[in-house]
Design a protein around this motif. Structure first.
Motif, PDB file in Angstrom:
ATOM      1  N   SER A   1      47.735  41.666 -56.082  1.00 46.80           N
ATOM      2  CA  SER A   1      46.262  41.353 -56.153  1.00 46.80           C
ATOM      3  C   SER A   1      46.707  39.052 -56.362  1.00 46.80           C
ATOM      4  CB  SER A   1      45.747  41.104 -57.409  1.00 46.80           C
ATOM      5  OG  SER A   1      46.808  40.765 -58.225  1.00 46.80           O
ATOM      6  N   ARG A   2      45.889  38.774 -56.179  1.00 44.50           N
ATOM      7  CA  ARG A   2      46.180  37.037 -56.472  1.00 44.50           C
ATOM      8  C   ARG A   2      46.946  36.697 -57.561  1.00 44.50           C
ATOM      9  NH1 ARG A   2      47.383  35.065 -52.137  1.00 44.50           N
ATOM     10  NH2 ARG A   2      47.654  34.022 -52.669  1.00 44.50           N
ATOM     11  N   SER A   3      46.563  37.318 -58.925  1.00 44.19           N
ATOM     12  CA  SER A   3      47.118  37.843 -60.328  1.00 44.19           C
ATOM     13  C   SER A   3      48.554  38.203 -60.152  1.00 44.19           C
ATOM     14  CB  SER A   3      46.432  38.323 -61.649  1.00 44.19           C
ATOM     15  OG  SER A   3      46.224  39.318 -60.848  1.00 44.19           O
TER      16      SER A   3
ATOM     17  N   ILE B   1      50.393  38.044 -57.205  1.00 44.09           N
ATOM     18  CA  ILE B   1      50.897  36.960 -56.076  1.00 44.09           C
ATOM     19  C   ILE B   1      51.206  35.671 -57.246  1.00 44.09           C
ATOM     20  CG2 ILE B   1      51.149  35.562 -54.881  1.00 44.09           C
ATOM     21  CD1 ILE B   1      49.960  37.865 -53.386  1.00 44.09           C
ATOM     22  N   ALA B   2      50.618  35.615 -58.085  1.00 41.71           N
ATOM     23  CA  ALA B   2      51.211  34.686 -59.087  1.00 41.71           C
ATOM     24  C   ALA B   2      51.696  34.400 -60.008  1.00 41.71           C
ATOM     25  CB  ALA B   2      49.697  33.598 -60.056  1.00 41.71           C
TER      26      ALA B   2
ATOM     27  N   ALA C   1      52.520  30.095 -55.519  1.00 46.16           N
ATOM     28  CA  ALA C   1      51.103  31.246 -55.395  1.00 46.16           C
ATOM     29  C   ALA C   1      50.160  31.284 -54.183  1.00 46.16           C
ATOM     30  CB  ALA C   1      50.402  32.084 -56.611  1.00 46.16           C
ATOM     31  N   ASP C   2      49.437  30.005 -54.407  1.00 46.63           N
ATOM     32  CA  ASP C   2      48.998  29.734 -52.893  1.00 46.63           C
ATOM     33  C   ASP C   2      49.181  29.341 -51.650  1.00 46.63           C
ATOM     34  OD1 ASP C   2      49.887  27.277 -53.922  1.00 46.63           O
ATOM     35  OD2 ASP C   2      48.018  25.691 -53.201  1.00 46.63           O
TER      36      ASP C   2
ATOM     37  N   ASP D   1      50.173  34.191 -47.917  1.00 43.47           N
ATOM     38  CA  ASP D   1      48.779  34.676 -47.651  1.00 43.47           C
ATOM     39  C   ASP D   1      48.577  36.585 -48.474  1.00 43.47           C
ATOM     40  OD1 ASP D   1      46.844  34.955 -45.219  1.00 43.47           O
ATOM     41  OD2 ASP D   1      48.156  36.499 -44.492  1.00 43.47           O
ATOM     42  N   SER D   2      49.576  37.179 -47.854  1.00 46.88           N
ATOM     43  CA  SER D   2      49.324  38.353 -48.560  1.00 46.88           C
ATOM     44  C   SER D   2      50.276  38.852 -49.326  1.00 46.88           C
ATOM     45  CB  SER D   2      48.832  39.337 -47.740  1.00 46.88           C
ATOM     46  OG  SER D   2      49.321  39.547 -46.173  1.00 46.88           O
TER      47      SER D   2
END
Length: 138
Positions: free
Chosen positions: A75-77, A79-80, A87-88, A91-92
């Motif tokens: 998830s984005r979290s 990755i962060a 993190a931005d 991509d995946s």
């Protein structure tokens, strides 16, 4: 008509490359394929999709050994946690929920500190984190 005959071999080659054959380095899914810690090394690990789940296999003693637990799409979290300030630029990603492994596909133009200029991937392996390269599966 002559121009069409000249373009046809290139189109056929492109279609073959997009088929995701086992001897090609790239798949339409950027998280599937074979990877190595150097563009000149043979594949060290490979990501396949089986039954809708991603699995990782490592090359050991000339054989592929599949890890028993499936990978999860990060998830984005998630990755962060790995790329707090960048993190931005991811991509995946796929991660092992127990830790110790992650494959991260960067966005075009990403400029992460440890990212190699000639690779769109970063990995977290037991030996550390750094760039990895999509390589030919053999």
């Amino acid at each position: 008509m002559h121009a069409l005959r000249l373009l046809l071999p290139g189109v056929l080659l492109l279609l073959a490359a997009c088929s995701g054959g086992p001897h090609l380095p790239f798949s339409s899914d950027p998280l599937q394929g074979c990877f190595a810690t150097s563009a000149r090394k043979p594949a060290e690990f490979r990501i396949d999709k089986e039954g809708g789940q991603y699995v990782v296999s490592f090359e050991r003693d000339g054989r592929w050994q599949r890890e028993p637990n499936a990978l999860t799409q990060a998830s984005r979290s998630d990755i962060a946690r790995y790329f707090r300030d960048d993190a931005d630029q991811i991509d995946s990603a796929l991660i092992r929920s127990a830790g110790g492994f992650g494959l991260f596909h960067t966005k075009a133009g990403a400029s992460l500190k440890a990212k190699a200029g000639d690779s769109d991937y970063m990995a977290l392996l037991l030996i550390g984190a750094g760039p990895v390269y999509a390589v030919k599966c053999e």
